[in-house]
Design a protein around this motif. Structure first.
Motif, PDB file in Angstrom:
ATOM      1  N   GLY A  83      49.115   8.863  64.468  1.00 24.70           N
ATOM      2  CA  GLY A  83      47.794   9.322  64.890  1.00 24.70           C
ATOM      3  C   GLY A  83      46.659   8.532  64.262  1.00 24.70           C
ATOM      4  N   PHE A  84      46.772   8.234  62.968  1.00 19.72           N
ATOM      5  CA  PHE A  84      45.752   7.408  62.318  1.00 19.72           C
ATOM      6  C   PHE A  84      45.665   6.050  63.013  1.00 19.72           C
ATOM      7  CE2 PHE A  84      46.709   9.534  57.938  1.00 19.72           C
ATOM      8  CZ  PHE A  84      46.074  10.690  58.344  1.00 19.72           C
ATOM      9  N   LEU A  85      46.813   5.502  63.341  1.00 19.78           N
ATOM     10  CA  LEU A  85      46.863   4.184  63.970  1.00 19.78           C
ATOM     11  C   LEU A  85      46.246   4.194  65.370  1.00 19.78           C
ATOM     12  CD1 LEU A  85      47.853   1.398  63.225  1.00 19.78           C
ATOM     13  CD2 LEU A  85      50.101   2.024  64.070  1.00 19.78           C
ATOM     14  N   VAL A  86      46.597   5.171  66.174  1.00 22.73           N
ATOM     15  CA  VAL A  86      45.998   5.282  67.511  1.00 22.73           C
ATOM     16  C   VAL A  86      44.500   5.532  67.363  1.00 22.73           C
ATOM     17  CG1 VAL A  86      45.920   6.634  69.649  1.00 22.73           C
ATOM     18  CG2 VAL A  86      48.128   5.992  68.659  1.00 22.73           C
ATOM     19  N   GLY A  87      44.127   6.391  66.425  1.00 26.34           N
ATOM     20  CA  GLY A  87      42.716   6.675  66.189  1.00 26.34           C
ATOM     21  C   GLY A  87      41.913   5.450  65.794  1.00 26.34           C
ATOM     22  N   MET A  88      42.536   4.510  65.130  1.00 28.58           N
ATOM     23  CA  MET A  88      41.865   3.260  64.750  1.00 28.58           C
ATOM     24  C   MET A  88      41.552   2.385  65.960  1.00 28.58           C
ATOM     25  SD  MET A  88      41.351   2.700  61.441  1.00 28.58           S
ATOM     26  CE  MET A  88      41.406   0.916  61.255  1.00 28.58           C
ATOM     27  N   ASN A  89      42.286   2.582  67.040  1.00 29.35           N
ATOM     28  CA  ASN A  89      42.188   1.680  68.185  1.00 29.35           C
ATOM     29  C   ASN A  89      41.545   2.280  69.429  1.00 29.35           C
ATOM     30  OD1 ASN A  89      43.638  -0.985  67.478  1.00 29.35           O
ATOM     31  ND2 ASN A  89      44.902   0.603  66.573  1.00 29.35           N
ATOM     32  N   VAL A  90      41.443   3.591  69.517  1.00 27.58           N
ATOM     33  CA  VAL A  90      40.861   4.226  70.695  1.00 27.58           C
ATOM     34  C   VAL A  90      39.338   4.247  70.548  1.00 27.58           C
ATOM     35  CG1 VAL A  90      40.960   6.617  69.862  1.00 27.58           C
ATOM     36  CG2 VAL A  90      41.176   6.163  72.289  1.00 27.58           C
ATOM     37  N   SER A  91      38.625   3.990  71.645  1.00 28.24           N
ATOM     38  CA  SER A  91      37.163   3.966  71.559  1.00 28.24           C
ATOM     39  C   SER A  91      36.613   5.382  71.408  1.00 28.24           C
ATOM     40  CB  SER A  91      36.574   3.281  72.798  1.00 28.24           C
ATOM     41  OG  SER A  91      36.901   4.003  73.965  1.00 28.24           O
ATOM     42  N   ASP A  92      35.367   5.459  70.946  1.00 32.03           N
ATOM     43  CA  ASP A  92      34.750   6.752  70.658  1.00 32.03           C
ATOM     44  C   ASP A  92      34.545   7.630  71.890  1.00 32.03           C
ATOM     45  OD1 ASP A  92      34.612   6.540  67.891  1.00 32.03           O
ATOM     46  OD2 ASP A  92      32.656   5.550  67.935  1.00 32.03           O
ATOM     47  N   ASP A  93      34.603   7.056  73.080  1.00 33.09           N
ATOM     48  CA  ASP A  93      34.426   7.863  74.291  1.00 33.09           C
ATOM     49  C   ASP A  93      35.745   8.438  74.816  1.00 33.09           C
ATOM     50  OD1 ASP A  93      35.443   5.418  75.135  1.00 33.09           O
ATOM     51  OD2 ASP A  93      34.225   5.345  76.947  1.00 33.09           O
ATOM     52  N   LYS A  94      36.819   8.263  74.035  1.00 37.46           N
ATOM     53  CA  LYS A  94      38.132   8.792  74.411  1.00 37.46           C
ATOM     54  C   LYS A  94      38.669   9.655  73.274  1.00 37.46           C
ATOM     55  CE  LYS A  94      38.956   4.599  76.954  1.00 37.46           C
ATOM     56  NZ  LYS A  94      39.166   3.236  76.524  1.00 37.46           N
ATOM     57  N   VAL A  95      39.588  10.536  73.618  1.00 38.50           N
ATOM     58  CA  VAL A  95      40.194  11.403  72.615  1.00 38.50           C
ATOM     59  C   VAL A  95      41.712  11.174  72.607  1.00 38.50           C
ATOM     60  CG1 VAL A  95      40.334  13.393  74.195  1.00 38.50           C
ATOM     61  CG2 VAL A  95      40.374  13.766  71.747  1.00 38.50           C
ATOM     62  N   PRO A  96      42.279  10.892  71.426  1.00 34.76           N
ATOM     63  CA  PRO A  96      43.735  10.733  71.341  1.00 34.76           C
ATOM     64  C   PRO A  96      44.407  12.088  71.119  1.00 34.76           C
ATOM     65  CG  PRO A  96      42.734  10.147  69.250  1.00 34.76           C
ATOM     66  CD  PRO A  96      41.605  10.524  70.179  1.00 34.76           C
ATOM     67  N   VAL A  97      45.552  12.274  71.766  1.00 39.43           N
ATOM     68  CA  VAL A  97      46.328  13.508  71.591  1.00 39.43           C
ATOM     69  C   VAL A  97      47.813  13.166  71.525  1.00 39.43           C
ATOM     70  CG1 VAL A  97      44.677  15.073  72.681  1.00 39.43           C
ATOM     71  CG2 VAL A  97      46.358  13.935  74.086  1.00 39.43           C
ATOM     72  N   ILE A  98      48.527  13.885  70.675  1.00 42.27           N
ATOM     73  CA  ILE A  98      49.974  13.701  70.611  1.00 42.27           C
ATOM     74  C   ILE A  98      50.561  14.342  71.859  1.00 42.27           C
ATOM     75  CG2 ILE A  98      50.372  15.778  69.211  1.00 42.27           C
ATOM     76  CD1 ILE A  98      52.375  12.584  68.753  1.00 42.27           C
ATOM     77  N   LYS A  99      51.432  13.604  72.535  1.00 45.41           N
ATOM     78  CA  LYS A  99      52.050  14.108  73.763  1.00 45.41           C
ATOM     79  C   LYS A  99      53.490  14.545  73.509  1.00 45.41           C
ATOM     80  CE  LYS A  99      52.844  12.909  78.546  1.00 45.41           C
ATOM     81  NZ  LYS A  99      52.742  11.887  79.568  1.00 45.41           N
ATOM     82  N   THR A 100      54.226  13.722  72.777  1.00 44.48           N
ATOM     83  CA  THR A 100      55.631  14.020  72.506  1.00 44.48           C
ATOM     84  C   THR A 100      55.974  13.594  71.086  1.00 44.48           C
ATOM     85  OG1 THR A 100      56.216  13.581  74.809  1.00 44.48           O
ATOM     86  CG2 THR A 100      58.018  13.596  73.227  1.00 44.48           C
ATOM     87  N   ALA A 101      56.673  14.477  70.396  1.00 46.70           N
ATOM     88  CA  ALA A 101      57.232  14.154  69.087  1.00 46.70           C
ATOM     89  C   ALA A 101      58.711  14.513  69.159  1.00 46.70           C
ATOM     90  CB  ALA A 101      56.539  14.943  67.994  1.00 46.70           C
ATOM     91  N   HIS A 102      59.546  13.504  69.026  1.00 46.64           N
ATOM     92  CA  HIS A 102      60.988  13.737  69.075  1.00 46.64           C
ATOM     93  C   HIS A 102      61.585  13.249  67.762  1.00 46.64           C
ATOM     94  CE1 HIS A 102      65.038  14.124  70.664  1.00 46.64           C
ATOM     95  NE2 HIS A 102      65.287  12.964  70.097  1.00 46.64           N
ATOM     96  N   ALA A 103      62.369  14.115  67.125  1.00 45.70           N
ATOM     97  CA  ALA A 103      63.002  13.747  65.861  1.00 45.70           C
ATOM     98  C   ALA A 103      64.477  14.098  65.924  1.00 45.70           C
ATOM     99  CB  ALA A 103      62.340  14.482  64.712  1.00 45.70           C
ATOM    100  N   GLU A 104      65.289  13.158  65.500  1.00 40.76           N
ATOM    101  CA  GLU A 104      66.722  13.398  65.378  1.00 40.76           C
ATOM    102  C   GLU A 104      67.093  13.167  63.919  1.00 40.76           C
ATOM    103  OE1 GLU A 104      70.861  12.489  67.579  1.00 40.76           O
ATOM    104  OE2 GLU A 104      68.945  12.485  68.609  1.00 40.76           O
ATOM    105  N   TYR A 105      67.525  14.230  63.271  1.00 39.16           N
ATOM    106  CA  TYR A 105      67.870  14.177  61.851  1.00 39.16           C
ATOM    107  C   TYR A 105      69.324  13.701  61.746  1.00 39.16           C
ATOM    108  CZ  TYR A 105      63.508  16.626  61.441  1.00 39.16           C
ATOM    109  OH  TYR A 105      62.178  16.949  61.518  1.00 39.16           O
ATOM    110  N   THR A 106      69.497  12.484  61.236  1.00 39.92           N
ATOM    111  CA  THR A 106      70.820  11.851  61.243  1.00 39.92           C
ATOM    112  C   THR A 106      71.549  11.922  59.905  1.00 39.92           C
ATOM    113  OG1 THR A 106      69.810   9.701  60.771  1.00 39.92           O
ATOM    114  CG2 THR A 106      70.164  10.262  63.090  1.00 39.92           C
TER     115      THR A 106
END
Length: 163
Positions: A83-106
């Motif tokens: 999220g920090f990384l996407v937030g660094m790159n998205v312009s101020d007129d857009k909003v970043p949102v997490i869409k999918t988080a998938h985790a497999e604990y191996t």
């Protein structure tokens, strides 16, 4: 690289500090902006437009019943770094949102956790230029032994802000 938005402008200024002060300044800044990261004790090791590295020390407040970093705390690390990384790159007129988080604990994690997320030049360009879209942000989580106990897939979307 010049800042593309308010957040990246602030982070770019922090990154001009002497190296010994950057991590602490980034951590304090994000702890104010996203209070839960401060509450959890996340430490931002480095952040720029291409890459984010954050760390979580295996302390009692983030442990599960067997003494490891709790599964949800691990997801918090991955979500925060990407999220920090996407937030660094998205312009101020857009909003970043997490869409999918998938985790497999191996495997069982040992000790502290470190997460590294990165974006390719093509992904950064898409985030900056497209009005809306989504991107899978590559992310790796390692424990104190350098092993990868969790396989992660984090998909972020961005859309225009509503006026």
């Amino acid at each position: 690289m010049a800042g593309t938005n308010k957040l990246s402008g602030i982070v770019d200024k922090i990154n001009t500090l002497p190296e010994f002060a950057r991590s602490r300044a980034l951590t304090l800044f994000f702890g104010k902006v996203v209070p839960f990261t401060g509450t959890a004790g996340i430490r931002i090791e480095s952040l720029d437009h291409d890459r984010c590295v954050i760390r979580l020390v295996n302390k009692r407040r983030v442990q599960n019943h067997i003494g490891g970093v709790h599964a949800v705390a691990s997801l918090l690390l991955a979500e925060s770094a990407t999220g920090f990384l996407v937030g660094m790159n998205v312009s101020d007129d857009k909003v970043p949102v997490i869409k999918t988080a998938h985790a497999e604990y191996t495997r069982r994690a040992k000790g502290d956790m470190t997460v590294e997320a990165y974006l390719t030049a093509e992904q950064r360009e898409r985030i900056r230029m497209e009005d809306k879209g989504e991107v899978t942000v590559p992310v790796t989580i390692r424990d104190s032994e350098g092993k990868e106990p969790i396989e992660l897939a984090m998909i972020w979307a961005w859309t225009p802000k509503r006026r």
